[in-house]
Enzyme design. Structure first.
Site, mmCIF file in Angstrom:
data_model
loop_
_atom_site.group_PDB
_atom_site.id
_atom_site.type_symbol
_atom_site.label_atom_id
_atom_site.label_comp_id
_atom_site.label_asym_id
_atom_site.label_seq_id
_atom_site.Cartn_x
_atom_site.Cartn_y
_atom_site.Cartn_z
ATOM 1 C CG HIS A 96 -1.883 1.025 1.389
ATOM 2 N ND1 HIS A 96 -1.602 2.318 1.744
ATOM 3 C CD2 HIS A 96 -3.222 0.974 1.192
ATOM 4 C CE1 HIS A 96 -2.728 3.020 1.773
ATOM 5 N NE2 HIS A 96 -3.730 2.225 1.439
ATOM 6 C CG ASP B 100 0.840 -2.272 6.261
ATOM 7 O OD1 ASP B 100 -0.054 -2.282 7.133
ATOM 8 O OD2 ASP B 100 0.718 -1.688 5.165
ATOM 9 C CD GLN C 119 -6.673 -4.316 4.112
ATOM 10 O OE1 GLN C 119 -7.606 -5.064 4.387
ATOM 11 N NE2 GLN C 119 -6.855 -3.048 3.794
ATOM 12 C CE LYS D 284 -7.060 0.027 6.160
ATOM 13 N NZ LYS D 284 -7.888 0.453 5.030
ATOM 14 C CB CYS E 80 -3.602 3.235 -1.742
ATOM 15 S SG CYS E 80 -4.674 4.653 -1.515
#
Ligand code: PLP
Length: 415
Positions: A130, A207, A210, A233, A373
């Site tokens: 991302h 990261d 997600q 999220k 993104c």
């Protein structure tokens, strides 16, 4: 009434007031929300926690001796402990509250890498990142003369560990990569990627923006140095996120921003700073956001992560099979549902992703269309963007039916 999936979590649906509304002109159409990778909806448990905070508990923290301030401070500290437990962090002091994953990554780029890395040092990223895990490193590389190395993705949108390994050299200082691709849903082999980075003496940032929404995380077990994610999220409020970092690294890092609450002592000659996490939380933090995030993890734990995972997997299998029956529709990313979360990124021969998104919207179906993104990934596939349907545990078979019906309409319109 459609038959529920064997793993039905329909009781959870009732916890999300927004899922009962209609969208669009006139009376509108009942909402089918399939944009969960962008942000999830919020359950009553979170909405009411934030509401209660402002109605009954609001005060600034850490600075007051009055009842409300002490109460709010206590609630904020408990939220940190709650989040630490939720992600398997051994020590709440390793949980720094940020605005979101983006700020958490910027914090590491600035405070950890900013001073330490020397011109010519290398950072390994992957092509599927991302922009939040690309641009901070590009900015830093520009300022400090660092070199970025890009691990490629395969045609099925996965990381090949051998190709990843080839990006490392004796100059590699850090590898920063996503646990799960937001654009394709690919679940990366992070254990192996961490191992490869460690073999080369590199630090690791994962990261998890997600990753956290789709399964229980054990940051301590992942073996990374830093792990980042966003509250919104994972059914929590906006404007709150987390940087988890190893305590010894955090305590050795200079502050990211200066201001109140992060200091030990200030004089006109200089300032000394508190340890983590306060050192990185200058100014008044997002108190209600942190408390709301704690409530989100309470709620998700209550549903049970196994149930969430099973239900999302059923949704993914069924939706993928149904979409693949549509002539001219191509799903990008791993072909095996086992190596991805419930995100389906697709193109259609005759229709631009934005047209797909617009027609689905007239049917009340919210998906995302565009580059997500992740422009380097789109460039890799030679496309401008995709249409992306991303599912959460509160989606059901009816949502899949409505998505398929909408896509049939797209097909009729564009041929
Ligand atoms: N990383 C990934 C993989 C994401 O999907 C996102 C947001 O979509 C981010 C980072 C940035 O998250 P935020 O905008 O909440 O900071």
């Amino acid at each position: 009434m459609p038959t529920p999936l064997p793993t039905d979590l329909s009781r959870a649906r009732a916890d999300f007031p927004i899922l009962a509304r209609s969208v669009g002109r006139g009376e509108g159409k009942p909402l089918v929300y399939l944009d969960n990778a962008a942000t999830t909806q919020k359950p009553l448990a979170v909405i009411e926690t934030v509401d209660r905070f402002y109605r009954h508990e609001n005060a600034n923290i850490h600075r007051g001796v009055h009842y409300l301030s002490m109460h709010a401070t206590d609630a904020y500290d408990r939220a940190r402990e709650r989040v630490a437990r939720a992600i398997g962090a051994g020590d709440p002091a390793e949980v720094v509250f940020t605005r979101g994953a983006t700020e958490a990554i910027n914090l590491v780029a600035s405070s950890f890498a900013g001073d330490r890395f020397q011109p010519g040092d290398e950072i390994v990223l992957t092509v599927m990142e991302h922009h939040a895990n690309i641009v901070p490193w590009q900015l830093l590389a520009g300022r400090r003369g660092l070199v970025l190395k890009w691990a490629p993705v395969t045609d099925s949108g996965e990381i090949d560990p051998d190709a990843f390994r080839r990006c490392f050299s004796p100059r590699t200082r850090l590898a920063a990569f996503t646990q799960v691709s937001n654009a394709l849903g690919t679940v990366n082999p992070v254990d192996e990627m961490v191992r490869i980075a460690r073999e080369h003496g590199a630090h690791v940032l994962i990261d998890g923006a997600q990753g956290v929404p789709h399964g229980q995380i054990e940051v301590a077990r992942l073996g990374a140095d830093f792990y980042t994610f966003s509250g919104h999220k994972v059914c929590g409020p906006d404007g709150i996120g987390v940087l988890w970092g190893r305590r010894e690294l955090l305590d050795a890092m200079p502050p990211y921003q200066g201001g109140g609450d992060m200091i030990e002592r200030v004089s006109i000659d200089g300032t000394t700073f508190r340890r983590s996490p306060e050192r990185f939380e200058a100014g008044t933090p997002n108190i209600s956001g942190a408390i709301g995030l704690g409530a989100a993890f309470d709620y998700l734990d209550g549903l049970g992560w196994d149930a969430i995972r099973r239900h999302e997997h059923e949704l993914l299998c069924e939706a993928t099979a149904r979409l693949q029956e549509i002539d001219g529709l191509r799903v990008l990313g791993p072909s095996q549902p086992g190596s991805k979360v419930a995100v389906i990124s697709f193109t259609m021969d005759s229709a631009h992703p934005h047209d797909i998104g617009t027609i689905l919207d007239t049917e009340g179906v919210a998906i995302r269309a565009g580059h997500h993104c992740a422009q380097p990934l789109m460039q890799h596939f030679g496309i401008a963007g995709t249409a992306r349907a991303s599912f959460a545990f509160y989606n059901n078979r009816d949502d899949i039916d409505r998505l398929v019906a909408g896509l049939t309409k797209v097909k009729k319109f564009f041929g």
